[in-house]
Design an enzyme around this catalytic site. Structure first.
Site, PDB file in Angstrom:
ATOM      1  N   TYR A   1       0.839  -1.206   0.000  1.00 34.09           N
ATOM      2  CA  TYR A   1       0.000   0.000   0.000  1.00 34.09           C
ATOM      3  C   TYR A   1       0.878   1.262   0.000  1.00 34.09           C
ATOM      4  O   TYR A   1       0.655   2.173  -0.796  1.00 34.09           O
ATOM      5  CB  TYR A   1      -0.949  -0.001   1.217  1.00 34.09           C
ATOM      6  CG  TYR A   1      -1.813   1.244   1.270  1.00 34.09           C
ATOM      7  CD1 TYR A   1      -2.780   1.482   0.285  1.00 34.09           C
ATOM      8  CD2 TYR A   1      -1.645   2.202   2.263  1.00 34.09           C
ATOM      9  CE1 TYR A   1      -3.561   2.638   0.307  1.00 34.09           C
ATOM     10  CE2 TYR A   1      -2.417   3.347   2.297  1.00 34.09           C
ATOM     11  CZ  TYR A   1      -3.378   3.570   1.314  1.00 34.09           C
ATOM     12  OH  TYR A   1      -4.139   4.721   1.328  1.00 34.09           O
TER      13      TYR A   1
ATOM     14  N   LYS B   1       1.224   4.301  -2.915  1.00 28.69           N
ATOM     15  CA  LYS B   1       0.950   5.727  -2.679  1.00 28.69           C
ATOM     16  C   LYS B   1       2.194   6.580  -2.961  1.00 28.69           C
ATOM     17  O   LYS B   1       2.087   7.734  -3.374  1.00 28.69           O
ATOM     18  CB  LYS B   1       0.413   5.930  -1.258  1.00 28.69           C
ATOM     19  CG  LYS B   1      -0.998   5.370  -1.089  1.00 28.69           C
ATOM     20  CD  LYS B   1      -1.983   6.056  -2.057  1.00 28.69           C
ATOM     21  CE  LYS B   1      -3.377   5.554  -1.972  1.00 28.69           C
ATOM     22  NZ  LYS B   1      -4.318   6.243  -2.875  1.00 28.69           N
TER      23      LYS B   1
HETATM   24  N1  LIG Z   1      -9.087   6.775   4.844  1.00 22.71           N
HETATM   25  C1  LIG Z   1      -7.819   7.061   4.997  1.00 22.71           C
HETATM   26  O1  LIG Z   1      -7.304   7.040   6.142  1.00 22.71           O
HETATM   27  C2  LIG Z   1      -6.980   7.466   3.820  1.00 22.71           C
HETATM   28  C3  LIG Z   1      -5.764   8.102   4.076  1.00 22.71           C
HETATM   29  C4  LIG Z   1      -4.958   8.471   3.006  1.00 22.71           C
HETATM   30  C5  LIG Z   1      -5.363   8.233   1.716  1.00 22.71           C
HETATM   31  N2  LIG Z   1      -6.555   7.602   1.474  1.00 22.71           N
HETATM   32  C6  LIG Z   1      -6.905   7.361   0.088  1.00 22.71           C
HETATM   33  O2  LIG Z   1      -8.108   8.054  -0.206  1.00 22.71           O
HETATM   34  C7  LIG Z   1      -8.784   7.391  -1.263  1.00 22.71           C
HETATM   35  C8  LIG Z   1     -10.236   7.190  -0.859  1.00 22.71           C
HETATM   36  O3  LIG Z   1     -10.277   6.372   0.283  1.00 22.71           O
HETATM   37  P1  LIG Z   1     -11.442   6.450   1.369  1.00 22.71           P
HETATM   38  O4  LIG Z   1     -10.794   6.526   2.694  1.00 22.71           O
HETATM   39  O5  LIG Z   1     -12.438   7.476   0.996  1.00 22.71           O
HETATM   40  O6  LIG Z   1     -12.008   4.947   1.230  1.00 22.71           O
HETATM   41  P2  LIG Z   1     -13.453   4.386   0.862  1.00 22.71           P
HETATM   42  O7  LIG Z   1     -14.485   5.092   1.677  1.00 22.71           O
HETATM   43  O8  LIG Z   1     -13.337   2.910   0.977  1.00 22.71           O
HETATM   44  O9  LIG Z   1     -13.650   4.808  -0.674  1.00 22.71           O
HETATM   45  C9  LIG Z   1     -12.966   4.174  -1.725  1.00 22.71           C
HETATM   46  C10 LIG Z   1     -13.651   4.479  -3.042  1.00 22.71           C
HETATM   47  O10 LIG Z   1     -12.903   3.875  -4.100  1.00 22.71           O
HETATM   48  C11 LIG Z   1     -13.800   3.142  -4.941  1.00 22.71           C
HETATM   49  N3  LIG Z   1     -13.085   2.008  -5.529  1.00 22.71           N
HETATM   50  C12 LIG Z   1     -12.367   1.037  -4.914  1.00 22.71           C
HETATM   51  N4  LIG Z   1     -11.867   0.169  -5.804  1.00 22.71           N
HETATM   52  C13 LIG Z   1     -12.271   0.591  -7.029  1.00 22.71           C
HETATM   53  C14 LIG Z   1     -12.081   0.118  -8.356  1.00 22.71           C
HETATM   54  N5  LIG Z   1     -11.374  -0.983  -8.622  1.00 22.71           N
HETATM   55  N6  LIG Z   1     -12.642   0.812  -9.389  1.00 22.71           N
HETATM   56  C15 LIG Z   1     -13.366   1.915  -9.148  1.00 22.71           C
HETATM   57  N7  LIG Z   1     -13.579   2.427  -7.915  1.00 22.71           N
HETATM   58  C16 LIG Z   1     -13.041   1.763  -6.870  1.00 22.71           C
HETATM   59  C17 LIG Z   1     -14.954   2.707  -4.008  1.00 22.71           C
HETATM   60  O11 LIG Z   1     -16.177   2.559  -4.729  1.00 22.71           O
HETATM   61  P3  LIG Z   1     -16.820   1.176  -5.200  1.00 22.71           P
HETATM   62  O12 LIG Z   1     -16.581   0.182  -4.094  1.00 22.71           O
HETATM   63  O13 LIG Z   1     -18.267   1.517  -5.435  1.00 22.71           O
HETATM   64  O14 LIG Z   1     -16.099   0.861  -6.458  1.00 22.71           O
HETATM   65  C18 LIG Z   1     -15.070   3.946  -3.121  1.00 22.71           C
HETATM   66  O15 LIG Z   1     -15.894   4.914  -3.718  1.00 22.71           O
HETATM   67  C19 LIG Z   1      -8.020   6.097  -1.545  1.00 22.71           C
HETATM   68  O16 LIG Z   1      -7.189   6.295  -2.663  1.00 22.71           O
HETATM   69  C20 LIG Z   1      -7.201   5.910  -0.277  1.00 22.71           C
HETATM   70  O17 LIG Z   1      -6.024   5.175  -0.526  1.00 22.71           O
HETATM   71  C21 LIG Z   1      -7.379   7.226   2.505  1.00 22.71           C
END
Ligand SMILES: NC(=O)c1ccc[n+]([C@@H]2O[C@H](COP(=O)([O-])OP(=O)(O)OC[C@H]3O[C@@H](n4cnc5c(N)ncnc54)[C@H](OP(=O)(O)O)[C@@H]3O)[C@@H](O)[C@H]2O)c1
Length: 254
Positions: A153, A157
């Site tokens: 992961y 990133k």
């Molecule tokens: N939460 C944290 O602590 C955190 C911190 C740093 C960075 N991030 C990054 O922020 C981004 C969003 O994460 P989040 O925390 O908002 O998580 P989340 O609530 O799980 O949202 C992830 C989104 O990505 C979509 N997704 C996943 N796999 C996909 C695929 N193969 N094709 C198309 N869409 C896909 C999901 O939609 P569907 O399931 O409907 O496809 C969902 O809308 C990610 O890139 C994550 O790495 C998160």
């Protein structure tokens, strides 16, 4: 006409919060994710709550054909997006690399790297032709500071940040902007996805710390998008108050 934002990962967490704040601020929306049902619900919400008409694109970023179909349909129906927000991404598992399953490794690489690269590749020529556009890639503090059990992961990133920096060089002669947003710990379904649906384990990640809200990151994205034409915000790192590096957090109860 108001600016059009194409958002991947628009059905949950940071992507959904971003869709909401952009709708509130008069942007038109193209919303993409795998879940058709959630996309339908969100399009209704955008219409009812913000009087914004949005188009939905059922698209798995791991599938090149689905990406190309969505990009062509978006351009046909709504025009070339002014903004591309590459948010779709995930972590799978939290164990040492030797114990990380091959399907989990592939899913992280194919979603967080390959998918993001290909979505950008599909839209970029249109933006270059028009000499305008803003690409916002969602990286993570995990890309800056590796932490235990997350080698893949963290590496994906780190790739997002380096990719953004490279594309920014390639479009230097144009008015296109490229920004990387690198959030720290944000309370979303992210951990539940990481732990393969184990809600209890996911909840424990946020116990004892006030994590960021997805709306906090959406606010930052709106700020980055609202800067004058001459201003390109290249990188933003946003952590929770009790967070110091990628995974170093101070928990009140140990
Ligand atoms: N939460 C944290 O602590 C955190 C911190 C740093 C960075 N991030 C990054 O922020 C981004 C969003 O994460 P989040 O925390 O908002 O998580 P989340 O609530 O799980 O949202 C992830 C989104 O990505 C979509 N997704 C996943 N796999 C996909 C695929 N193969 N094709 C198309 N869409 C896909 C999901 O939609 P569907 O399931 O409907 O496809 C969902 O809308 C990610 O890139 C994550 O790495 C998160």
């Amino acid at each position: 006409m108001s600016r059009l934002a194409f958002i991947t990962g628009a059905t949950s967490g940071i992507g959904l919060a971003t869709a909401r704040i952009l709708a509130e601020n008069g942007y038109r929306l193209a919303l993409a994710a795998r879940s058709k049902e959630r996309l339908e619900q969100i399009c209704v919400e955008m219409e009812d709550q913000y009087s914004v008409h949005s188009e939905m694109f059922v698209m798995d970023v791991r599938e090149e054909e689905q990406i190309n179909a969505a990009v062509n349909q978006c351009i046909e129906k709504q025009g070339i997006p002014d903004i591309l927000i590459n948010d779709a991404g995930l972590a799978r598992g939290l164990e040492s690399y030797d114990k990380t399953s091959v399907p989990d490794i592939k899913q992280m690489i194919d979603t967080n790297i390959r998918g993001l690269f290909l979505v950008t590749h599909a839209f970029l020529p249109f933006m270059i032709k028009r000499n305008t556009g803003h690409i916002i890639n969602i990286g993570s503090t995990a890309g800056l500071y590796a932490y235990a059990g997350a080698a893949v992961y963290c590496a994906t990133k780190a790739a997002v940040k380096t990719f953004s920096d490279g594309v920014r060089i390639d479009v230097i002669q144009s008015d296109i902007k490229v920004s990387t947003i690198q959030p720290g710990i944000v309370e979303t379904p992210f951990s539940e996805v990481r732990f393969h649906g184990d809600r209890k384990r996911a909840e424990s990640v946020y116990e004892g710390i006030e994590a960021l809200h997805p709306e906090d990151i959406a606010d930052v994205i709106l700020y980055v998008l609202s800067a004058p034409k001459r201003v390109q915000i290249a990188d933003v790192v946003v952590m929770a108050n009790q967070q110091a590096t990628g995974f170093m957090v101070y928990k009140k109860n140990g």
